[in-house]
Design an enzyme around this catalytic site. Structure first.
Site, PDB file in Angstrom:
ATOM      1  N   LYS A  64       1.812   3.892   0.304  1.00  0.00           N
ATOM      2  CA  LYS A  64      -0.297   3.970   0.221  1.00  0.00           C
ATOM      3  C   LYS A  64      -0.445   5.072   0.322  1.00  0.00           C
ATOM      4  O   LYS A  64      -1.058   6.327  -0.315  1.00  0.00           O
ATOM      5  CB  LYS A  64      -0.752   2.760   0.470  1.00  0.00           C
ATOM      6  CG  LYS A  64      -0.768   1.754  -0.109  1.00  0.00           C
ATOM      7  CD  LYS A  64      -1.858   0.317   0.494  1.00  0.00           C
ATOM      8  CE  LYS A  64      -1.666  -0.779  -0.198  1.00  0.00           C
ATOM      9  NZ  LYS A  64      -2.593  -2.115   0.706  1.00  0.00           N
ATOM     10  N   GLN A 108      -5.419  -3.170   5.801  1.00  0.00           N
ATOM     11  CA  GLN A 108      -4.212  -4.259   5.208  1.00  0.00           C
ATOM     12  C   GLN A 108      -3.794  -5.857   5.570  1.00  0.00           C
ATOM     13  O   GLN A 108      -4.124  -6.012   7.052  1.00  0.00           O
ATOM     14  CB  GLN A 108      -2.241  -4.077   5.862  1.00  0.00           C
ATOM     15  CG  GLN A 108      -1.230  -3.693   5.328  1.00  0.00           C
ATOM     16  CD  GLN A 108      -1.259  -3.607   4.023  1.00  0.00           C
ATOM     17  OE1 GLN A 108      -1.951  -2.298   3.179  1.00  0.00           O
ATOM     18  NE2 GLN A 108      -0.850  -5.333   3.201  1.00  0.00           N
ATOM     19  N   ASP A 131     -10.566  -2.138  -1.891  1.00  0.00           N
ATOM     20  CA  ASP A 131      -9.758  -3.717  -2.724  1.00  0.00           C
ATOM     21  C   ASP A 131     -10.485  -4.242  -3.113  1.00  0.00           C
ATOM     22  O   ASP A 131      -9.718  -5.483  -3.134  1.00  0.00           O
ATOM     23  CB  ASP A 131      -8.979  -4.245  -1.155  1.00  0.00           C
ATOM     24  CG  ASP A 131      -7.084  -4.379  -0.896  1.00  0.00           C
ATOM     25  OD1 ASP A 131      -6.713  -3.482  -1.848  1.00  0.00           O
ATOM     26  OD2 ASP A 131      -7.048  -4.933   0.033  1.00  0.00           O
TER      27      ASP A 131
END
Length: 302
Positions: A64, A108, A131
């Protein structure tokens, strides 16, 4: 399993090139990031938080960061030890919420035991929740308001729009009702004008329901669940699943939630695994980060 009698015996579905589409999308994002900086002096910044030392998560997070830099954005990595307390993690998120250089925050998942993922996710300012997993963004999506959309469902939607254009009136069947993929994608497809059915663990005849779908999206995490006979001839199939399996020769390969060799003889279009939905997820994370930065600077998503 033999192909449907309504199709030629040598029928092969067209492959949906998610890898190529994602590359084009990343290039477009890079150009828009440059334009945002030229016009407003702002470079989008993405903060990624990883708690613990899970090797797979570390690889994913570093990828990422690489893609963020390639898009011309700023990447801020926070690698925290497994012993990090929830209070420490929430304090970091609060600092990032108030940092003007940070436009997107991603924690994460999964988190180590003892950390409440729901509480942590909801601590992220909704405008920075790239997200799209916080309850504010989920609620906005559910009632049709502008929101930051979870990256994998957004990637699926972009592929479907590219392949099908106007989807109004099509029957979309989504197998899998997770908060991460199935539910938000169903909301997105409803907004496109599809008639949407969702199959889940209590659905009594998932195969029969699947066969009704002009669009079939499978996101269960159950490898090779969907057989060729589950697919309506000519349907567009989006396979979100990805599992690494060991072959008889001892080598490993990636498979999806669909038995590809069977499905390709029945479907009209299908995403391969790998190279289908997977590359779209990080590309859509970058897209969300750009959207978040643009909203902060201009008040407009586009």
């Amino acid at each position: 399993m033999s192909p449907s009698p309504s199709l030629p015996s040598d029928h092969q579905a067209s492959l949906i090139d998610g890898k190529g589409f994602a590359a084009t999308l990343r290039q477009q994002i890079r150009e828009e990031v440059r334009a945002l900086h030229d016009e407003h002096g702002v470079t989008p910044g993405l903060a990624v938080i990883l708690v613990g030392d899970d090797p797979a998560s570390e690889v994913y997070v570093r990828n990422k960061a690489i893609q963020t830099h390639h898009a011309g954005m700023r990447s801020f990595m926070h690698m925290l030890p497994e012993t990090t307390s929830e209070a420490e993690l929430l304090a970091l998120i609060e600092r990032l919420n108030h940092d003007p250089e940070i436009h997107g925050i991603l924690v994460q998942l999964p988190l180590p035991n003892g950390l409440d993922a729901r509480r942590v996710t909801n601590a992220i300012q909704p405008e920075k929740d790239v997200d799209g997993l916080g309850e504010i963004n989920a609620g906005r999506l559910a009632i049709g308001l502008p929101s930051l959309i979870p990256c994998t469902p957004l990637g699926c939607l972009l592929l479907l729009r590219d392949q099908l254009g106007d989807m109004r009136g099509k029957h979309a069947v989504v197998i899998g009702a997770s908060n991460l993929v199935g539910k938000p994608l169903a909301q997105l497809l409803l907004a496109e004008g599809c008639t949407v059915s969702i199959a889940h663990i209590h659905t009594q005849d998932t195969a029969a329901l699947a066969r009704q779908g002009d669009i079939l999206v499978v996101a269960t995490g159950c490898r090779e669940l969907v057989r060729g006979g589950w697919i309506k001839p000519g349907a567009t199939v989006i396979d979100v699943g990805i599992t690494r399996v060991t072959t008889e020769t001892g080598k490993t390969r990636l498979v999806g939630d669909v038995v590809f060799d069977e499905a390709v003889k029945v479907a009209g279009r299908i995403t391969p695994v790998p190279g289908g939905v997977g590359p779209m997820t990080i590309a859509c994370l970058l897209k969300n980060t750009l959207t978040a930065a643009r909203l902060l600077v201009t008040g407009k998503a586009e």
